[in-house]
Write an enzyme that holds these catalytic residues in place. Structure first.
Site, mmCIF file in Angstrom:
data_model
loop_
_atom_site.group_PDB
_atom_site.id
_atom_site.type_symbol
_atom_site.label_atom_id
_atom_site.label_comp_id
_atom_site.label_asym_id
_atom_site.label_seq_id
_atom_site.Cartn_x
_atom_site.Cartn_y
_atom_site.Cartn_z
ATOM 1 N N SER A 114 0.719 -1.026 0.119
ATOM 2 C CA SER A 114 0.257 0.418 -0.155
ATOM 3 C C SER A 114 0.933 1.335 0.415
ATOM 4 C CB SER A 114 -0.951 0.912 1.106
ATOM 5 O OG SER A 114 -1.884 0.870 1.289
ATOM 6 N N ASP A 257 -5.077 -2.887 -3.442
ATOM 7 C CA ASP A 257 -4.276 -2.588 -2.324
ATOM 8 C C ASP A 257 -3.641 -4.282 -1.996
ATOM 9 O OD1 ASP A 257 -3.086 -2.176 0.022
ATOM 10 O OD2 ASP A 257 -4.582 -0.567 0.099
#
Length: 423
Positions: A114, A257
């Site tokens: 992320s 993500d």
């Protein structure tokens, strides 16, 4: 957008703009068969494939951590960077502060998920890239590109338009960076990031140095795409479609993500179960930077739906981070690897990770710099456990001091990406 004669936005115009601006709308290529080995189209070998066969594990270990001389003095440092959205300013500050204090290790392996994936290439390239790292998080770019003016259509796949995050990444990830990563990869260092494949519900680890080694515009494009994918919080940013191939057929996978699969990782999970991994980490040390507040916080939760959902989501994230760190501590303890953890100070309790306000990000960044320069950034979650280990290592510039991170002691179990790894 179309308007009627009175100047109001027409419903027909709204849907017309929505369809035109949504790159995911329409037919996509199917996902590949689950029983076939998959490669990124045009980039064989960049997905870190690890199965349970001993030969495959040995090959993967040789790729990440070759065996080193028993009497050598070189250290083997691993840096794992977690998710945390705007909290990534903390990780940027810690790294810049360690440089200023003269305490920044040379990292043999850098992993990111992320916002940690966005930090990872700059952390991997070292202090010479600190100015670019600092500018990325406190230069006001996020506030501009991820502002309310960049919101996507109401019925789109995400709150923000995809081009907002693309533009942010494109600003800092250029051919110069990719070429520099390729040089370090050739020296034996490794840069890994993780994404989550929504189609297969599996985590995928990408060897970014191997991608960089391919060179050219296509390598830059894939490098950027994967960084955006790893940072695309579902519902906040749209997913990325990645072309893959198997048996001479082209397919598409939908990636989001990496934090959906795990908030941080050290290396592929299969390797962490391997009995012969330990000798490769001789004189090793693991550093984890958690780009959020870890400690639980007691407060009265308002009874509204929004506040209950927000509070539940925050609680879930903190549990997942603490669990990941507990697993990391167990792995490090079994392999006699000191583990140092840094996390955002509890004084930032209550800040919104999805608010990309420059002033707030600057304060978080400054906190990381200050802790690093004062020598209080690291909490020693796993200490060195044997005397002989210290006989063959260089003395540290400064011993890790108690900081604001979470204290974890010898929790059993492996650490890595907990979702099964993509073949």
């Amino acid at each position: 957008m179309d308007r009627d004669p009175a100047g109001k936005i027409s419903l027909q115009g709204f849907f017309k703009d929505w369809k035109a601006s949504d790159p995911l709308r329409g037919k996509r290529l199917p996902a590949p068969p689950s029983d076939r080995p998959v490669q990124a189209a045009g980039f064989p070998g960049v997905r870190l494939t690890v199965d349970q066969a001993d030969d495959a594990l040995r090959q993967a270990a040789d790729r990440l951590a070759p065996l080193r001389s028993l009497i050598g003095r070189d250290e083997f440092n691993i840096l794992a960077l977690s998710g945390g959205a705007s909290g990534g300013a903390y990780g940027a500050g810690v790294l810049a502060g360690l440089t200023k204090a003269g305490r920044r290790p040379d990292f043999a392996i850098v992993t990111g998920v992320s916002t940690g994936a966005l930090i990872a290439p700059l952390a991997f390239l070292g202090p010479a890239w600190d100015d670019r790292l600092t500018d990325a998080y406190v230069g006001g770019h996020a506030a501009e590109l991820l502002s309310l003016r960049r919101l996507g259509p109401a019925l789109g796949p995400s709150i923000f338009k995809g081009e907002s995050l693309d533009a942010l990444v494109d600003t800092f990830v250029d051919m110069e960076m990719v070429e520099a990563v390729a040089v370090e990869h050739a020296r034996g260092r490794r840069l890994l990031i993780a994404t989550t494949n929504l189609d297969s519900q599996r985590a995928v680890v990408w060897d970014m140095g191997e991608i960089a080694t391919h060179g050219g515009d296509e390598a830059l494009k894939l490098f950027r795409t994967l960084l955006v994918a790893s940072s695309s919080v579902p519902g906040i940013f749209p997913p990325k479609l990645v072309e893959v191939e198997t048996d001479d057929h082209i397919y598409q996978e939908m990636h989001v993500d990496g934090g959906v699969a795990a908030p941080l990782f050290l290396m592929p999970d299969a390797l962490l179960h391997w009995r012969n991994l330990g000798p490769r980490f001789r004189r090793g040390r693991v550093h984890v930077i958690v780009n959020t507040v870890l400690d639980p916080s007691t407060q009265s939760t308002p009874p509204g739906v929004a506040s209950i959902m927000a509070r539940s989501f925050d609680t879930m994230l903190r549990f997942s981070y603490r669990q990941a760190l507990s697993l990391a501590a167990g792995f490090c303890s079994r392999h006699n690897l000191p583990l140092s953890v840094a996390s955002i100070p509890s004084s930032f309790e209550g800040f919104n990770l999805l608010k990309f306000e420059t002033d707030l990000m600057r304060r978080i960044y400054d906190a990381g710099v200050e802790q690093a320069m004062q020598g209080t950034v690291w909490t020693s979650a796993v200490e060195e456990q044997s005397l002989w280990r210290g006989l063959f290592k260089k003395p540290l510039a400064a011993s890790p001091a108690a900081g604001t991170g979470v204290m974890i002691r010898d929790a059993p179990g492996p650490v890595g990406i907990e979702a099964p790894l993509e073949p």
